[in-house]
Design an enzyme around this catalytic site. Structure first.
Site, mmCIF file in Angstrom:
data_model
loop_
_atom_site.group_PDB
_atom_site.id
_atom_site.type_symbol
_atom_site.label_atom_id
_atom_site.label_comp_id
_atom_site.label_asym_id
_atom_site.label_seq_id
_atom_site.Cartn_x
_atom_site.Cartn_y
_atom_site.Cartn_z
ATOM 1 C CE LYS A 217 109.580 62.527 96.911
ATOM 2 N NZ LYS A 217 108.313 63.232 96.814
ATOM 3 C CG ASP A 235 105.469 58.466 96.656
ATOM 4 O OD1 ASP A 235 105.119 57.452 97.309
ATOM 5 O OD2 ASP A 235 105.060 58.688 95.511
#
Ligand code: SF4
Length: 349
Positions: A217, A235
């Site tokens: 991420k 996320d």
């Protein structure tokens, strides 16, 4: 963060006008919303979708068909930004083609609502973005933005931070929470940058994820926003919203990334991530989504999961002080007409 004033308030106004379209009147003149319809128990398969959502139960019985999106057809130039070739598998009764169309339409609508969507972490170079993204775990971007100026003034380069006294860094990072672990991560990644990459942030996924505290991420945030390489940032907001929209029912972030990547051309991935995350922070909240004020309500299978009353929903909106999502200075007319009051600034999402 250098947000621009509203040049696109008309666009937002346009989007805001679409939501009431979902509100209809019955023969008695009583307002009838999709939420009201939802209260009537109905078999899941027969549940009526909001206007604009095309469901084709007959097609749903067929095995998933691979849709040739740009993402699926093009051979990735670099493994760093690779999302595996994957068939589009709608978790609902929607056909694969209908899902791709609906997903892209949602993204287009969000692009109108959030024309200036961008990473909300302040940074001036890849190193600052990398550190800020690591610090943003379990806290808000607002808090990180309040902390990083002091950190980068004291330690402007990877070399400086690599040689820092951990106790001093901990004091600076204390407001971000988990400050000891975050101190270890930013000092550790700075040392790794110095020792392994000549003090430069690498621009490849497989190198970025070797740094302490850096996962996919974080790596995609850096690749997409500091290096201009397409990436999907999965996320907590992104995960929640794509499941509400039934783009995928996967729960593993890597699988979500692959499933959503198959719905869009690669060139859309970075902006798509911003649009979805901004929408999750401002309107489609985890606990109280503001469905009654949502510009994509007609396209959303989860309409009704949150507040559907337009007036009550507007009070749930979160946006920058003095403005509306993406447009600091001009709240939409519909909001003003409803007597809307300023919501607290972002930071609590
Ligand atoms: S706010 Fe409601 S209608 Fe809008 S995307 Fe979220 S769940 Fe769907």
């Amino acid at each position: 963060m250098g947000e621009q004033s509203s040049g696109g308030s008309n666009k937002t106004g346009k989007s805001a006008k679409k939501t009431p379209a979902a509100v209809k009147k019955d023969s008695t003149g009583t307002k009838k919303t999709p939420a009201a319809a939802k209260k009537t128990p109905a078999p899941a398969a027969a549940k009526k979708a909001p206007a604009g959502v095309t469901k084709t139960p007959a097609v749903a019985k067929k095995p998933p068909v691979a849709v040739k999106t740009d993402a699926a057809v093009k051979k990735p130039a670099k493994k760093a930004a690779t999302v595996r070739k994957i068939a589009v598998r709608p978790p609902s009764g929607e056909s694969s083609t209908a899902l791709v169309r609906r997903a892209r339409r949602i993204n287009r609508e969000l692009a109108e609502v959030y024309p200036y969507a961008h990473p909300e972490l302040d940074f001036e170079n890849p190193f600052q973005l990398l550190v800020a993204t690591v610090l943003s775990a379990q806290t808000t971007d607002l808090r990180v933005n309040q902390t990083t100026p002091g950190l980068f003034a004291r330690y402007p380069t990877p070399e400086d931070l690599a040689a820092a006294n951990p106790e001093e860094v901990e004091e600076i990072l204390r407001p971000c929470g988990f400050f000891r672990a975050k101190t270890r991560s930013v000092i550790g990644l700075s040392k790794a940058l110095v020792e392994n990459f000549g003090g430069e942030v690498p621009g490849r996924l497989e190198e970025l994820v070797t740094l302490p505290g850096v996962g996919r991420k974080t790596a995609f945030v850096v690749l997409g926003n500091a290096f201009g390489r397409p990436g999907i940032t999965v996320d907590t907001h992104f995960q929640r919203l794509v499941r509400r929209w039934q783009w995928t029912d996967e729960t593993d972030p890597d699988k979500i990334e692959a499933a959503v990547g198959a719905l869009f051309p690669k060139s859309d991935w970075t902006d798509l991530s911003h649009h979805v995350i901004w929408h999750g922070r401002r309107i489609c909240h985890a606990r109280k989504p503001a469905c009654g004020a949502c510009p994509i309500a007609p396209l959303c299978p989860a309409y009704g999961e949150g507040e559907t009353d337009p007036e009550k929903a507007k009070k749930l909106l979160k946006y920058e002080k003095g403005g509306f999502p993406g447009q600091r200075l001009k709240p939409p007319q519909a909001y003003l007409d409803a007597g809307g009051t300023p919501a607290p600034p972002l930071g609590a999402a």
